[in-house]
Motif scaffolding. Structure first.
Motif, PDB file in Angstrom:
ATOM      1  N   SER A 117      18.297  31.675  42.477  1.00 12.17           N
ATOM      2  CA  SER A 117      17.115  32.522  42.298  1.00 12.17           C
ATOM      3  C   SER A 117      17.106  33.119  40.900  1.00 12.17           C
ATOM      4  N   PRO A 118      15.923  33.514  40.416  1.00 10.03           N
ATOM      5  CA  PRO A 118      15.819  34.075  39.065  1.00 10.03           C
ATOM      6  C   PRO A 118      16.480  35.445  38.960  1.00 10.03           C
ATOM      7  N   ILE A 119      16.708  35.855  37.724  1.00 10.13           N
ATOM      8  CA  ILE A 119      17.384  37.125  37.448  1.00 10.13           C
ATOM      9  C   ILE A 119      16.612  37.871  36.362  1.00 10.13           C
ATOM     10  N   GLY A 120      16.988  39.102  36.125  1.00  8.33           N
ATOM     11  CA  GLY A 120      16.422  39.865  35.022  1.00  8.33           C
ATOM     12  C   GLY A 120      17.261  39.686  33.766  1.00  8.33           C
ATOM     13  N   GLY A 121      16.652  39.979  32.630  1.00  3.64           N
ATOM     14  CA  GLY A 121      17.401  39.943  31.376  1.00  3.64           C
ATOM     15  C   GLY A 121      17.716  38.548  30.869  1.00  3.64           C
ATOM     16  N   ALA A 122      16.903  37.562  31.229  1.00  5.22           N
ATOM     17  CA  ALA A 122      17.190  36.185  30.803  1.00  5.22           C
ATOM     18  C   ALA A 122      17.200  36.058  29.288  1.00  5.22           C
ATOM     19  N   ARG A 123      16.296  36.756  28.615  1.00  3.77           N
ATOM     20  CA  ARG A 123      16.237  36.701  27.152  1.00  3.77           C
ATOM     21  C   ARG A 123      17.553  37.173  26.540  1.00  3.77           C
ATOM     22  N   GLN A 124      18.063  38.270  27.057  1.00  7.65           N
ATOM     23  CA  GLN A 124      19.317  38.818  26.518  1.00  7.65           C
ATOM     24  C   GLN A 124      20.497  37.900  26.836  1.00  7.65           C
ATOM     25  N   LYS A 125      20.462  37.265  27.986  1.00  5.41           N
ATOM     26  CA  LYS A 125      21.589  36.430  28.386  1.00  5.41           C
ATOM     27  C   LYS A 125      21.679  35.151  27.562  1.00  5.41           C
ATOM     28  N   LYS A 131      33.912  21.458  27.450  1.00  5.68           N
ATOM     29  CA  LYS A 131      32.792  22.038  26.705  1.00  5.68           C
ATOM     30  C   LYS A 131      32.511  23.473  27.137  1.00  5.68           C
ATOM     31  N   HIS A 132      31.669  24.126  26.356  1.00  6.65           N
ATOM     32  CA  HIS A 132      31.385  25.548  26.545  1.00  6.65           C
ATOM     33  C   HIS A 132      30.017  25.692  27.203  1.00  6.65           C
ATOM     34  N   VAL A 133      30.035  26.120  28.472  1.00  4.59           N
ATOM     35  CA  VAL A 133      28.816  26.248  29.271  1.00  4.59           C
ATOM     36  C   VAL A 133      28.634  27.707  29.671  1.00  4.59           C
ATOM     37  N   ALA A 134      27.396  28.160  29.663  1.00  2.30           N
ATOM     38  CA  ALA A 134      27.060  29.500  30.146  1.00  2.30           C
ATOM     39  C   ALA A 134      25.856  29.386  31.055  1.00  2.30           C
ATOM     40  N   GLY A 135      25.677  30.373  31.906  1.00  2.00           N
ATOM     41  CA  GLY A 135      24.514  30.338  32.790  1.00  2.00           C
ATOM     42  C   GLY A 135      24.402  31.591  33.616  1.00  2.00           C
ATOM     43  N   THR A 136      23.376  31.612  34.448  1.00  2.00           N
ATOM     44  CA  THR A 136      23.111  32.799  35.244  1.00  2.00           C
ATOM     45  C   THR A 136      22.304  32.407  36.473  1.00  2.00           C
ATOM     46  N   GLY A 137      22.088  33.352  37.349  1.00  2.00           N
ATOM     47  CA  GLY A 137      21.289  33.111  38.549  1.00  2.00           C
ATOM     48  C   GLY A 137      21.957  33.654  39.794  1.00  2.00           C
ATOM     49  N   GLU A 138      21.172  34.351  40.606  1.00  2.00           N
ATOM     50  CA  GLU A 138      21.645  34.704  41.940  1.00  2.00           C
ATOM     51  C   GLU A 138      21.715  33.434  42.771  1.00  2.00           C
ATOM     52  N   ILE A 139      22.491  33.485  43.843  1.00  2.00           N
ATOM     53  CA  ILE A 139      22.638  32.302  44.683  1.00  2.00           C
ATOM     54  C   ILE A 139      22.729  32.740  46.136  1.00  2.00           C
ATOM     55  N   GLN A 174      17.057  26.462  20.179  1.00  2.00           N
ATOM     56  CA  GLN A 174      17.388  25.148  20.714  1.00  2.00           C
ATOM     57  C   GLN A 174      18.103  24.251  19.720  1.00  2.00           C
ATOM     58  N   SER A 175      18.243  24.717  18.481  1.00  2.00           N
ATOM     59  CA  SER A 175      19.072  23.976  17.539  1.00  2.00           C
ATOM     60  C   SER A 175      20.558  24.244  17.800  1.00  2.00           C
ATOM     61  N   LYS A 176      20.838  25.288  18.595  1.00  2.00           N
ATOM     62  CA  LYS A 176      22.230  25.663  18.856  1.00  2.00           C
ATOM     63  C   LYS A 176      22.632  25.497  20.317  1.00  2.00           C
ATOM     64  N   ILE A 177      21.669  25.568  21.221  1.00  7.26           N
ATOM     65  CA  ILE A 177      22.026  25.551  22.640  1.00  7.26           C
ATOM     66  C   ILE A 177      21.006  24.717  23.421  1.00  7.26           C
ATOM     67  N   THR A 178      21.513  23.907  24.336  1.00  2.00           N
ATOM     68  CA  THR A 178      20.680  23.094  25.217  1.00  2.00           C
ATOM     69  C   THR A 178      20.441  23.864  26.509  1.00  2.00           C
ATOM     70  N   VAL A 179      19.211  23.839  26.994  1.00  2.00           N
ATOM     71  CA  VAL A 179      18.858  24.564  28.216  1.00  2.00           C
ATOM     72  C   VAL A 179      18.596  23.566  29.342  1.00  2.00           C
ATOM     73  N   ALA A 180      19.257  23.775  30.476  1.00  2.00           N
ATOM     74  CA  ALA A 180      19.026  22.953  31.666  1.00  2.00           C
ATOM     75  C   ALA A 180      18.447  23.827  32.767  1.00  2.00           C
ATOM     76  N   ARG A 181      17.442  23.309  33.447  1.00  2.00           N
ATOM     77  CA  ARG A 181      16.792  24.010  34.553  1.00  2.00           C
ATOM     78  C   ARG A 181      17.551  23.724  35.838  1.00  2.00           C
ATOM     79  N   PHE A 238      23.127  26.038  28.428  1.00  2.00           N
ATOM     80  CA  PHE A 238      22.730  27.225  29.181  1.00  2.00           C
ATOM     81  C   PHE A 238      22.037  26.773  30.455  1.00  2.00           C
ATOM     82  N   LEU A 239      22.526  27.245  31.601  1.00  2.00           N
ATOM     83  CA  LEU A 239      21.944  26.932  32.897  1.00  2.00           C
ATOM     84  C   LEU A 239      20.965  28.033  33.264  1.00  2.00           C
ATOM     85  N   SER A 240      19.681  27.674  33.359  1.00  2.00           N
ATOM     86  CA  SER A 240      18.633  28.654  33.611  1.00  2.00           C
ATOM     87  C   SER A 240      17.994  28.449  34.975  1.00  2.00           C
ATOM     88  N   PRO A 241      17.920  29.505  35.797  1.00  2.00           N
ATOM     89  CA  PRO A 241      17.124  29.391  37.020  1.00  2.00           C
ATOM     90  C   PRO A 241      15.699  28.959  36.680  1.00  2.00           C
TER      91      PRO A 241
END
Length: 346
Positions: A266-274, A251-259, A302-309, A286-289
């Motif tokens: 940890s959170p990052i900037g530009g989450a809306r754009q990402k 499957k196709h997964v995307a995400g972000t976050g410092e570690i 959310q009709s196109k992408i699922t968000v996981a915390r 989408f993996l979200s901090p």
């Protein structure tokens, strides 16, 4: 005349930057014809699907103008964010300094991503805290040198502590005298320093860096890509390559976050754009901090992408594996936009 003045105002430069969705890179794939990650020194396994790292494109900032018309258009749109340049950079920052900082952050995030992956896989590694630069006319001048390894501070051992830099900084801030044991040229030496006050903070006048030795060699093909926020996705990709089976299940997964080396995200900037870039690229998870949840949920379709915390690398791996197995109900959820989260953020 009024229309002329309005038109002129719209082409005036303004002290703002625009954040836009940037390029997307598959950490399991190739970049400019070569793998983004290459691992040697350990058995690796075939992967599948995508684990995308995301970037934010910036218009304006040091050395580049943003015009009032651009800022106005971004305020009207949904995918761009207008931010004051001073919120990110001092007024005298140059474009070259920005590029150098981004490159340094990317390099640092690579080492930390490997450390987090090794922690997740329970593979031992060593880490040393080194003096990287000595500030002229500071307490450290003449006492410390570039390359000195800091063994301990005020009796607290730092060798092999992934959080050594934080411990060092906190100790300096809380102490009137800083006693260091350093290793130089194969010998240990004790150095005592009295911190100066610089911009309201105690400082001994050094820049530090961590030096890692890992049981595997990981090469990163990221020339021209900057910033610190790819750490979580790099760490996931390393874990995926070093464990049997494709983590994504194709499957196709995307995400972000410092570690950090312990795997804390940890959170990052530009989450809306990402999240916008991930959706446009076709990602379905989408993996979200955790601390970016509110912004992501407001921006995500959310009709196109699922968000996981995610709070940790372990959370991220579990979320990808649950999603791959079709268990979307088991994913750690971000609260819906506008909701008030409980202490677990659910």
């Amino acid at each position: 005349m009024t229309y002329v003045l309005i038109a002129a105002a719209l082409v005036l430069p303004v002290p703002y930057m625009l954040q836009l969705p940037g390029p997307v890179f598959n950490t399991l794939g190739e970049y400019r014809g070569k793998p983004m990650l290459s691992i040697s020194g350990a058995k690796t396994y075939p992967t599948g699907g995508r684990l995308d790292m995301l970037t934010v494109a910036v218009s304006g900032g040091p050395g580049r103008d943003t015009f009032a018309s651009q800022a106005l258009g971004a305020l009207i749109g949904e995918k761009e964010t207008v931010v004051p340049t001073e919120a990110y950079y001092p007024l005298d920052t140059t474009r070259e300094e920005v590029a150098e900082s981004n490159a340094h952050e990317m390099s640092s995030s690579q080492d930390v991503a490997v450390a987090a992956a090794m922690t997740q896989l329970d593979r031992r590694y060593t880490v040393s805290l080194l003096v990287d630069e000595v500030v002229p006319d500071s307490p450290a001048q003449g006492e410390l040198r570039r390359g000195d390894r800091i063994v301990s501070v005020n009796g607290t051992r730092l060798a092999d502590d992934p959080n050594a830099a934080q411990v060092m900084s906190e100790t300096v801030q809380s102490s009137d005298s800083v006693d260091l044991i350093i290793a130089r040229d194969g010998e240990e030496k004790t150095v005592s320093l009295t911190p100066d006050i610089v911009s309201g903070q105690k400082a001994i006048g050094i820049q530090m860096r961590q030096d890692f030795e890992f049981p595997v060699d990981v090469g990163f093909n990221v020339d021209g890509i900057g910033g610190p926020s790819a750490g979580t996705m790099f760490a996931l990709a390393i874990v995926d390559e070093l464990t049997p089976g494709a983590m994504t299940g194709g499957k196709h997964v995307a995400g972000t976050g410092e570690i950090d080396p312990a795997g804390t995200v940890s959170p990052i900037g530009g989450a809306r754009q990402k999240v916008a870039a991930a959706t446009a690229e076709g990602a379905t998870l989408f993996l979200s901090p955790a601390d970016n949840c509110a912004e992501v949920m407001e921006a995500a379709d959310q009709s196109k992408i699922t968000v996981a915390r995610i709070d940790t690398l372990d959370d991220a791996q579990n979320a990808v594996e649950q999603f791959a197995a079709g268990n979307t109900s088991a994913l750690p959820k971000c609260p819906a936009a506008g909701a008030v989260p409980n202490e677990k953020g659910k």
